[in-house]
Write a protein that holds these residues in place. Structure first.
Motif, mmCIF file in Angstrom:
data_model
loop_
_atom_site.group_PDB
_atom_site.id
_atom_site.type_symbol
_atom_site.label_atom_id
_atom_site.label_comp_id
_atom_site.label_asym_id
_atom_site.label_seq_id
_atom_site.Cartn_x
_atom_site.Cartn_y
_atom_site.Cartn_z
ATOM 1 N N ASP A 17 7.539 -7.211 5.814
ATOM 2 C CA ASP A 17 8.392 -7.533 4.670
ATOM 3 C C ASP A 17 7.719 -8.733 4.011
ATOM 4 N N ILE A 18 7.191 -8.503 2.851
ATOM 5 C CA ILE A 18 6.300 -9.479 2.244
ATOM 6 C C ILE A 18 7.067 -10.648 1.608
ATOM 7 N N ALA A 19 8.400 -10.549 1.615
ATOM 8 C CA ALA A 19 9.209 -11.683 1.164
ATOM 9 C C ALA A 19 9.664 -12.531 2.348
ATOM 10 N N SER A 20 9.177 -12.191 3.545
ATOM 11 C CA SER A 20 9.575 -12.926 4.748
ATOM 12 C C SER A 20 8.447 -13.870 5.168
ATOM 13 N N GLY B 45 0.823 -1.218 0.000
ATOM 14 C CA GLY B 45 0.000 0.000 0.000
ATOM 15 C C GLY B 45 0.850 1.257 0.000
ATOM 16 N N SER B 46 2.146 1.091 0.220
ATOM 17 C CA SER B 46 3.071 2.230 0.203
ATOM 18 C C SER B 46 3.597 2.518 -1.204
ATOM 19 N N GLY B 47 3.307 1.639 -2.156
ATOM 20 C CA GLY B 47 3.796 1.840 -3.524
ATOM 21 C C GLY B 47 2.877 2.744 -4.322
ATOM 22 N N ALA C 173 0.263 -5.661 -4.644
ATOM 23 C CA ALA C 173 0.773 -4.578 -5.507
ATOM 24 C C ALA C 173 2.232 -4.267 -5.190
ATOM 25 N N ALA C 174 2.898 -5.177 -4.484
ATOM 26 C CA ALA C 174 4.333 -4.971 -4.220
ATOM 27 C C ALA C 174 5.125 -5.458 -5.430
ATOM 28 N N GLY C 175 6.328 -5.017 -5.535
ATOM 29 C CA GLY C 175 7.190 -5.465 -6.623
ATOM 30 C C GLY C 175 8.441 -4.622 -6.670
ATOM 31 N N ASN D 10 12.788 -11.943 -4.807
ATOM 32 C CA ASN D 10 12.232 -11.520 -3.502
ATOM 33 C C ASN D 10 11.109 -10.512 -3.678
ATOM 34 N N ALA D 11 11.265 -9.619 -4.646
ATOM 35 C CA ALA D 11 10.274 -8.559 -4.833
ATOM 36 C C ALA D 11 9.057 -9.040 -5.627
ATOM 37 N N ASN D 12 9.292 -9.914 -6.614
ATOM 38 C CA ASN D 12 8.225 -10.197 -7.585
ATOM 39 C C ASN D 12 7.636 -11.603 -7.547
ATOM 40 N N SER E 249 16.446 -10.548 -15.412
ATOM 41 C CA SER E 249 16.057 -10.912 -14.034
ATOM 42 C C SER E 249 14.601 -10.558 -13.757
ATOM 43 N N TYR E 250 14.195 -9.347 -14.156
ATOM 44 C CA TYR E 250 12.802 -8.915 -13.940
ATOM 45 C C TYR E 250 11.861 -9.820 -14.722
ATOM 46 N N ARG E 251 12.212 -10.065 -16.006
ATOM 47 C CA ARG E 251 11.390 -10.943 -16.854
ATOM 48 C C ARG E 251 11.184 -12.310 -16.210
ATOM 49 N N HIS F 275 -1.530 -6.944 -15.480
ATOM 50 C CA HIS F 275 -0.492 -6.059 -16.039
ATOM 51 C C HIS F 275 -1.029 -4.628 -16.064
ATOM 52 N N PRO F 276 -0.368 -3.710 -15.329
ATOM 53 C CA PRO F 276 -0.916 -2.349 -15.254
ATOM 54 C C PRO F 276 -0.568 -1.450 -16.431
ATOM 55 N N GLY F 277 0.328 -1.878 -17.306
ATOM 56 C CA GLY F 277 0.830 -0.951 -18.319
ATOM 57 C C GLY F 277 1.884 -0.061 -17.682
ATOM 58 N N THR F 278 2.587 0.724 -18.488
ATOM 59 C CA THR F 278 3.627 1.584 -17.925
ATOM 60 C C THR F 278 2.952 2.689 -17.118
ATOM 61 N N THR F 279 3.252 2.708 -15.837
ATOM 62 C CA THR F 279 2.552 3.585 -14.900
ATOM 63 C C THR F 279 3.556 4.505 -14.223
ATOM 64 N N THR G 231 5.225 5.753 -11.646
ATOM 65 C CA THR G 231 5.552 5.496 -10.230
ATOM 66 C C THR G 231 7.072 5.506 -10.077
ATOM 67 N N ALA G 232 7.516 5.340 -8.833
ATOM 68 C CA ALA G 232 8.966 5.312 -8.579
ATOM 69 C C ALA G 232 9.637 4.192 -9.368
ATOM 70 N N LEU G 233 8.931 3.081 -9.518
ATOM 71 C CA LEU G 233 9.522 1.917 -10.200
ATOM 72 C C LEU G 233 9.876 2.212 -11.658
HETATM 73 N N1 LIG Z 1 5.001 1.087 -12.755
HETATM 74 C C1 LIG Z 1 4.997 0.376 -13.866
HETATM 75 O O1 LIG Z 1 5.206 0.906 -14.981
HETATM 76 C C2 LIG Z 1 4.719 -1.111 -13.819
HETATM 77 C C3 LIG Z 1 4.620 -1.811 -15.042
HETATM 78 C C4 LIG Z 1 4.362 -3.174 -15.008
HETATM 79 C C5 LIG Z 1 4.209 -3.816 -13.803
HETATM 80 N N2 LIG Z 1 4.319 -3.114 -12.613
HETATM 81 C C6 LIG Z 1 4.170 -3.857 -11.366
HETATM 82 O O2 LIG Z 1 3.216 -3.222 -10.544
HETATM 83 C C7 LIG Z 1 3.540 -3.457 -9.167
HETATM 84 C C8 LIG Z 1 3.500 -2.141 -8.395
HETATM 85 O O3 LIG Z 1 4.554 -1.322 -8.872
HETATM 86 P P1 LIG Z 1 4.618 0.261 -8.668
HETATM 87 O O4 LIG Z 1 4.798 0.820 -10.009
HETATM 88 O O5 LIG Z 1 3.493 0.706 -7.810
HETATM 89 O O6 LIG Z 1 6.012 0.371 -7.919
HETATM 90 P P2 LIG Z 1 6.467 1.183 -6.607
HETATM 91 O O7 LIG Z 1 5.777 2.501 -6.553
HETATM 92 O O8 LIG Z 1 7.940 1.131 -6.616
HETATM 93 O O9 LIG Z 1 5.874 0.272 -5.424
HETATM 94 C C9 LIG Z 1 6.368 -1.008 -5.160
HETATM 95 C C10 LIG Z 1 6.009 -1.349 -3.741
HETATM 96 O O10 LIG Z 1 6.439 -2.674 -3.436
HETATM 97 C C11 LIG Z 1 6.925 -2.680 -2.126
HETATM 98 N N3 LIG Z 1 7.795 -3.826 -1.865
HETATM 99 C C12 LIG Z 1 8.744 -4.347 -2.667
HETATM 100 N N4 LIG Z 1 9.321 -5.397 -2.052
HETATM 101 C C13 LIG Z 1 8.705 -5.527 -0.845
HETATM 102 C C14 LIG Z 1 8.845 -6.405 0.246
HETATM 103 N N5 LIG Z 1 9.751 -7.392 0.238
HETATM 104 N N6 LIG Z 1 8.041 -6.237 1.323
HETATM 105 C C15 LIG Z 1 7.138 -5.259 1.350
HETATM 106 N N7 LIG Z 1 6.947 -4.383 0.352
HETATM 107 C C16 LIG Z 1 7.734 -4.519 -0.727
HETATM 108 C C17 LIG Z 1 7.670 -1.363 -2.010
HETATM 109 O O11 LIG Z 1 7.879 -1.063 -0.654
HETATM 110 P P3 LIG Z 1 9.123 -0.115 -0.234
HETATM 111 O O12 LIG Z 1 8.770 1.241 -0.777
HETATM 112 O O13 LIG Z 1 9.118 -0.178 1.242
HETATM 113 O O14 LIG Z 1 10.321 -0.702 -0.866
HETATM 114 C C18 LIG Z 1 6.677 -0.437 -2.705
HETATM 115 O O15 LIG Z 1 5.697 -0.008 -1.795
HETATM 116 C C19 LIG Z 1 4.895 -4.163 -9.163
HETATM 117 O O16 LIG Z 1 4.700 -5.552 -9.021
HETATM 118 C C20 LIG Z 1 5.450 -3.866 -10.540
HETATM 119 O O17 LIG Z 1 6.351 -4.868 -10.982
HETATM 120 C C21 LIG Z 1 4.555 -1.768 -12.606
#
Ligand SMILES: NC(=O)c1ccc[n+]([C@@H]2O[C@H](COP(=O)([O-])OP(=O)(O)OC[C@H]3O[C@@H](n4cnc5c(N)ncnc54)[C@H](OP(=O)(O)O)[C@@H]3O)[C@@H](O)[C@H]2O)c1
Length: 235
Positions: A51-54, A8-10, A74-76, A102-104, A147-149, A179-183, A185-187
């Motif tokens: 920590d959602i990977a724990s 929820g922080s993403g 919605a973590a990743g 760990n993340a995905n 790696s991401y793929r 799949h959210p499409g390119t969004t 965000t920080a990612l």
């Molecule tokens: N943005 C895009 O263009 C895009 C495209 C395709 C798919 N996606 C997918 O959409 C999802 C959401 O991405 P987003 O764009 O919203 O990215 P984001 O803003 O970077 O948010 C990712 C979130 O995942 C959390 N997270 C990662 N590892 C974690 C862990 N081990 N435990 C707890 N929290 C963890 C992060 O927490 P911290 O901040 O604490 O690290 C953050 O809150 C991801 O799965 C991403 O792969 C995004």
């Protein structure tokens, strides 16, 4: 209705929370963050640090919540401060690969392990993980970002496998990858330069797309990989 948003922080996770808060759905909302609790507050919203990977954190979280109607992961993760996605397999690095798993990948497996019994209502329930089109093996035309793929392809296999198992054990649960499409965000920030403006979505738009999709899906649609536009993507 009870809804859990993991991450929820993403960017997308927070937008999903906001959409559920402003929607007509009367719901108790649960959400997780890893380090700093986000500003979003509401009477019906309960935050958990995890920590959602724990394994132990996900187990503890599952013991703090009873039943659920919707669980959205919605973590990743993609890049590290020290490393960006690979252009060639020559850049492969085991630590970076582990970071991506760990993340995905691992979070969805742990959520499936500990939350199956939470999603056993007599009406349709939803188990959703945010994946990425880049994790589709069939759709892979340009390579790169190995790696991401791989971590998203493994996530997709986890979703498909869980959906098959739950079809028999808890047939009302709809298990999907999204799949959210390119969004914006920080990612995606470091990779937005060449994305045309109309193809860079706001997190709010993507959250609305997912809510609209869930509104249409039933347990008959389980085991699929959906895009933001509601179309199925080949695995
Ligand atoms: N943005 C895009 O263009 C895009 C495209 C395709 C798919 N996606 C997918 O959409 C999802 C959401 O991405 P987003 O764009 O919203 O990215 P984001 O803003 O970077 O948010 C990712 C979130 O995942 C959390 N997270 C990662 N590892 C974690 C862990 N081990 N435990 C707890 N929290 C963890 C992060 O927490 P911290 O901040 O604490 O690290 C953050 O809150 C991801 O799965 C991403 O792969 C995004």
């Amino acid at each position: 209705m009870k809804i859990l948003i993991i991450g929820g922080s993403g960017g997308i996770g927070a937008a999903l929370l906001e959409q559920f808060i402003v929607s007509d759905i009367k719901a108790t909302l649960y959400a997780t963050y890893r380090s700093t609790q986000p500003q979003i507050q509401h009477d019906n919203l309960v935050w958990f640090k995890a920590d959602i990977a724990s394994d132990s954190d996900v187990k503890k979280l599952s013991e703090s919540i009873t039943n659920l109607d919707i669980l959205i992961n919605a973590a990743g993760g993609l890049s590290l401060a020290s490393k960006t996605p690979e252009k060639s397999v020559k850049e492969f690095d085991t630590e970076f690969f582990q970071h991506n798993l760990n993340a995905n990948t691992i979070p969805t497996l742990l959520l499936g392990k500990y939350f199956s019994s939470h999603l056993k209502a007599k009406h349709t329930t939803y188990f959703v993980s945010l994946s990425a089109r880049i994790g589709s093996i069939e759709d892979n035309k340009i390579g790169g970002w190995i790696s991401y793929r791989c971590s998203k392809a493994a996530l997709n296999m986890a979703i498909k496998t869980i959906s098959i198992e739950w079809k028999f054990r808890q047939p009302n649960c709809c298990v999907i990858a999204f799949h959210p499409g390119t969004t914006d965000t920080a990612l995606s920030k470091p990779f937005q330069k060449n994305v045309p403006p109309h193809k860079l979505f706001t997190a709010t738009y993507v959250a609305q797309c997912l809510l609209e999709l869930l509104d249409k899906l039933t347990s008959n649609d389980t085991g699929k990989f959906y895009s933001f536009d509601g179309k199925a993507i080949p695995w």
